[in-house]
Design a protein around this motif. Structure first.
Motif, short mmCIF file in Angstrom:
data_model
loop_
_atom_site.label_atom_id
_atom_site.label_comp_id
_atom_site.label_asym_id
_atom_site.label_seq_id
_atom_site.Cartn_x
_atom_site.Cartn_y
_atom_site.Cartn_z
N PRO A 103 38.77 28.35 -52.35
CA PRO A 103 38.04 28.63 -51.11
C PRO A 103 36.74 29.40 -51.32
CG PRO A 103 39.88 30.13 -51.37
CD PRO A 103 40.00 29.13 -52.48
N VAL A 104 35.73 28.99 -50.57
CA VAL A 104 34.44 29.67 -50.52
C VAL A 104 34.11 29.87 -49.05
CG1 VAL A 104 31.99 29.61 -51.12
CG2 VAL A 104 33.67 28.58 -52.66
N LEU A 105 33.71 31.09 -48.68
CA LEU A 105 33.31 31.39 -47.31
C LEU A 105 31.79 31.43 -47.22
CD1 LEU A 105 35.84 34.20 -46.29
CD2 LEU A 105 35.98 31.74 -45.86
N TYR A 106 31.25 30.84 -46.14
CA TYR A 106 29.82 30.83 -45.88
C TYR A 106 29.56 31.47 -44.52
CZ TYR A 106 29.92 27.23 -49.50
OH TYR A 106 30.13 26.54 -50.67
N VAL A 107 28.54 32.30 -44.44
CA VAL A 107 28.17 32.95 -43.19
C VAL A 107 26.75 32.51 -42.84
CG1 VAL A 107 27.89 35.14 -41.96
CG2 VAL A 107 29.60 34.94 -43.79
N HIS A 108 26.57 31.89 -41.67
CA HIS A 108 25.27 31.41 -41.21
C HIS A 108 24.93 32.02 -39.85
CE1 HIS A 108 26.14 28.14 -44.12
NE2 HIS A 108 24.82 28.02 -44.19
N GLN A 109 23.64 32.15 -39.61
CA GLN A 109 23.13 32.48 -38.28
C GLN A 109 21.89 31.64 -38.03
OE1 GLN A 109 21.24 36.30 -37.62
NE2 GLN A 109 22.04 36.43 -35.52
N ASP A 110 21.95 30.84 -36.99
CA ASP A 110 20.82 29.97 -36.63
C ASP A 110 20.38 29.11 -37.81
OD1 ASP A 110 20.84 31.18 -34.12
OD2 ASP A 110 19.39 32.70 -34.72
N GLY A 111 21.35 28.59 -38.57
CA GLY A 111 21.06 27.74 -39.71
C GLY A 111 20.66 28.46 -40.97
N ARG A 112 20.58 29.78 -40.94
CA ARG A 112 20.17 30.57 -42.10
C ARG A 112 21.41 31.12 -42.80
NH1 ARG A 112 18.67 36.18 -42.29
NH2 ARG A 112 19.01 36.20 -40.03
N LEU A 113 21.50 30.88 -44.11
CA LEU A 113 22.64 31.38 -44.87
C LEU A 113 22.50 32.88 -45.10
CD1 LEU A 113 25.24 30.76 -46.50
CD2 LEU A 113 23.78 30.43 -48.51
N LEU A 114 23.48 33.63 -44.60
CA LEU A 114 23.48 35.08 -44.77
C LEU A 114 24.31 35.53 -45.96
CD1 LEU A 114 24.04 36.26 -41.08
CD2 LEU A 114 21.87 35.80 -42.24
N HIS A 115 25.34 34.74 -46.28
CA HIS A 115 26.28 35.22 -47.30
C HIS A 115 27.12 34.06 -47.79
CE1 HIS A 115 28.81 38.18 -49.32
NE2 HIS A 115 29.88 37.67 -48.76
N GLY B 288 21.14 34.15 -32.67
CA GLY B 288 22.33 33.61 -32.02
C GLY B 288 23.61 34.05 -32.71
N GLU B 289 24.70 33.36 -32.37
CA GLU B 289 26.00 33.74 -32.92
C GLU B 289 26.03 33.54 -34.42
OE1 GLU B 289 28.82 31.21 -30.96
OE2 GLU B 289 28.54 29.58 -32.40
N VAL B 290 26.90 34.29 -35.05
CA VAL B 290 27.14 34.17 -36.49
C VAL B 290 28.32 33.24 -36.68
CG1 VAL B 290 27.82 35.41 -38.57
CG2 VAL B 290 26.19 36.45 -36.97
N ARG B 291 28.17 32.25 -37.57
CA ARG B 291 29.22 31.26 -37.82
C ARG B 291 29.76 31.44 -39.22
NH1 ARG B 291 31.43 28.39 -33.84
NH2 ARG B 291 31.62 26.53 -35.14
N VAL B 292 31.07 31.50 -39.35
CA VAL B 292 31.74 31.60 -40.64
C VAL B 292 32.48 30.29 -40.89
CG1 VAL B 292 33.37 32.89 -42.06
CG2 VAL B 292 32.00 34.09 -40.33
N SER B 293 32.22 29.68 -42.03
CA SER B 293 32.87 28.42 -42.38
C SER B 293 33.46 28.53 -43.77
CB SER B 293 31.87 27.27 -42.31
OG SER B 293 30.78 27.51 -43.20
N ALA B 294 34.28 27.57 -44.12
CA ALA B 294 34.94 27.57 -45.43
C ALA B 294 34.76 26.22 -46.08
CB ALA B 294 36.42 27.87 -45.27
N GLY B 295 34.69 26.25 -47.40
CA GLY B 295 34.53 25.00 -48.13
C GLY B 295 35.17 25.08 -49.50
#
Length: 420
Positions: free
Chosen positions: A371-383, A413-420
């Motif tokens: 697992p890898v977690l990705y944090v985005h806000q408005d299409g910008r990768l934060l982490h 906008g909102e912060v989105r956390v996804s996994a891959g």
């Protein structure tokens, strides 16, 4: 009109989160701290869990011993614990704007105004009716909590043959309680393709204790009149079978006990279904904080107790005049992630936090290899963070660090956390 009595801090719920919060608040001199508990004794779920696994690695404790120590610490610090007392509804004091809780206990109804309120009402298992399992209403149908109270608190007999619905950690704990009561576990039944517990635990139950595990199987009907006589199950291939039994235990499927939060019009997070909270556990209602399994159904007692202590630290800052945070930026997740908490951020680079916030907690719905977690806000990768496990499992909590908080745009906008 009931007269309003004033306290400094009102804690609703005397489980690990509520007791830990009360102990820290009273020790810090927060004024009059009262804890409301609807059951007859404080301690929450641990007090009817006689197995180990509580406390620390160096000082392991049984559930009742752990509950006793938390209760003693709160009382020794000066907190007042009121049992058999239920909070029913909210008001707002017209003159001061403080929160007023309408409660009822052995002395009758009462209105309590508090400078701060900590909600620590915990979580509950959804019963058979909420799971839409048809059939009659025979005796012998339990949730895990009802089973543990019947066996460990009241010494009641539960029957001779039991089916346990679920294959999580709590399901195996329920199976152990069934055996403690002298009954046979006919089977554990789960709709999933494998048990959602550690492989070692599942193997031990199957090979050492002889408990069958039926995977890809769903309970479709309860049979019997007066007393349960069996359960009908359906396998994934469509076959149906009747398992003769006189007891069935529905386990897992926890939901936050959020009725009081809803009555108070607190914003709820759609993922956790508990109150939406900032990193310091502020809710959307000024003066109201939330902690423990009300926020994430369900995590270990130690996690809840640590959150109670964190909420207490935030309450102390609030009582000292710290401003209430703005609504905040929502933190949401994408499938297969199920929820994340805390789930609100209020970036303020000009006023750093009193202490670094703890990591976010997450759960997933399906196994996730590498697992890898990705944090985005408005299409910008934060982490981006690779987790240190080979495969993330639905029954295990994931953590996401907070080093990326400083990169969140307060106007974004909102912060989105996804996994891959």
């Amino acid at each position: 009109m009931t007269a309003v009595r004033q306290v400094d801090v009102l804690v609703v719920g005397a489980g690990p989160a509520g007791l830990a919060a009360a102990a820290r608040l009273a020790t810090a001199g927060a004024g009059r701290v009262e804890v409301l508990e609807r059951e007859t004794r404080p301690g929450g779920v641990p007090r009817h869990c006689p197995h180990g696994g509580f406390g620390t690695w160096t000082r392991p404790l049984t559930g009742p011993r752990y509950a006793h120590l938390l209760t003693a610490a709160a009382e020794r610090a000066g907190a007042v614990i009121r049992t058999r007392t239920t909070a029913l509804d909210w008001e707002v004091a017209a003159t001061s704007g403080t929160n007023v809780l309408l409660i009822v206990g052995p002395e009758g109804p009462e209105a309590l105004a508090a400078r701060a309120v900590v909600l620590a009402t915990g979580a509950r298992e959804r019963p058979r009716a909420a799971r839409l399992v048809p059939g009659t209403r025979p005796a012998g149908v339990y949730t895990t909590g009802e089973l543990q109270q019947a066996v460990h608190l009241f010494g009641q007999r539960i029957g001779t043959r039991a089916v346990v619905v679920g294959a999580r950690d709590v399901s195996y704990a329920a199976a152990r309680t069934v055996r403690t009561a002298g009954a046979e576990v006919v089977a554990l039944v789960t709709e999933h393709p494998r048990a959602r517990t550690s492989p070692a635990r599942a193997r031990s139950a199957r090979l050492v204790q002889g408990v069958p595990l039926l995977t890809d199987t769903t309970v479709t009907e309860l049979l019997g009149h007066g007393r349960l006589s069996g359960v009908r199950v359906r396998h994934r291939d469509g076959r149906t079978t009747v398992l003769p039994c006189d007891t069935v235990v529905f386990t897992g499927d926890f939901v936050p006990d959020h009725e009081l939060a809803r009555r108070g019009a607190l914003d709820l997070d759609p993922g956790t279904r508990g109150p939406a909270v900032h990193t310091a556990l502020h809710t959307s209602r000024p003066g109201v904080f939330a902690a423990g399994n009300l926020l994430h159904a369900v995590e270990p007692a130690g996690t809840a107790a640590r959150e109670g202590a964190r909420a207490a630290a935030a309450v102390l800052r609030h009582l000292a005049g710290a401003p209430w945070p703005h609504p905040g930026i929502p933190v949401t997740v994408e499938a297969p992630l199920r929820w994340i908490t805390p789930n609100l951020l209020t970036p303020d680079r000009s006023h750093p936090a009193a202490a670094p916030p703890p990591p976010h907690l997450l759960r997933i719905d399906a196994p996730l290899p590498r697992p890898v977690l990705y944090v985005h806000q408005d299409g910008r990768l934060l982490h981006r963070a690779r987790l240190g496990v080979r495969t993330a499992q639905p029954h295990r909590t994931l953590t996401l660090g907070v080093s990326w908080h400083g990169r969140v745009d307060p106007e974004g906008g909102e912060v989105r956390v996804s996994a891959g």
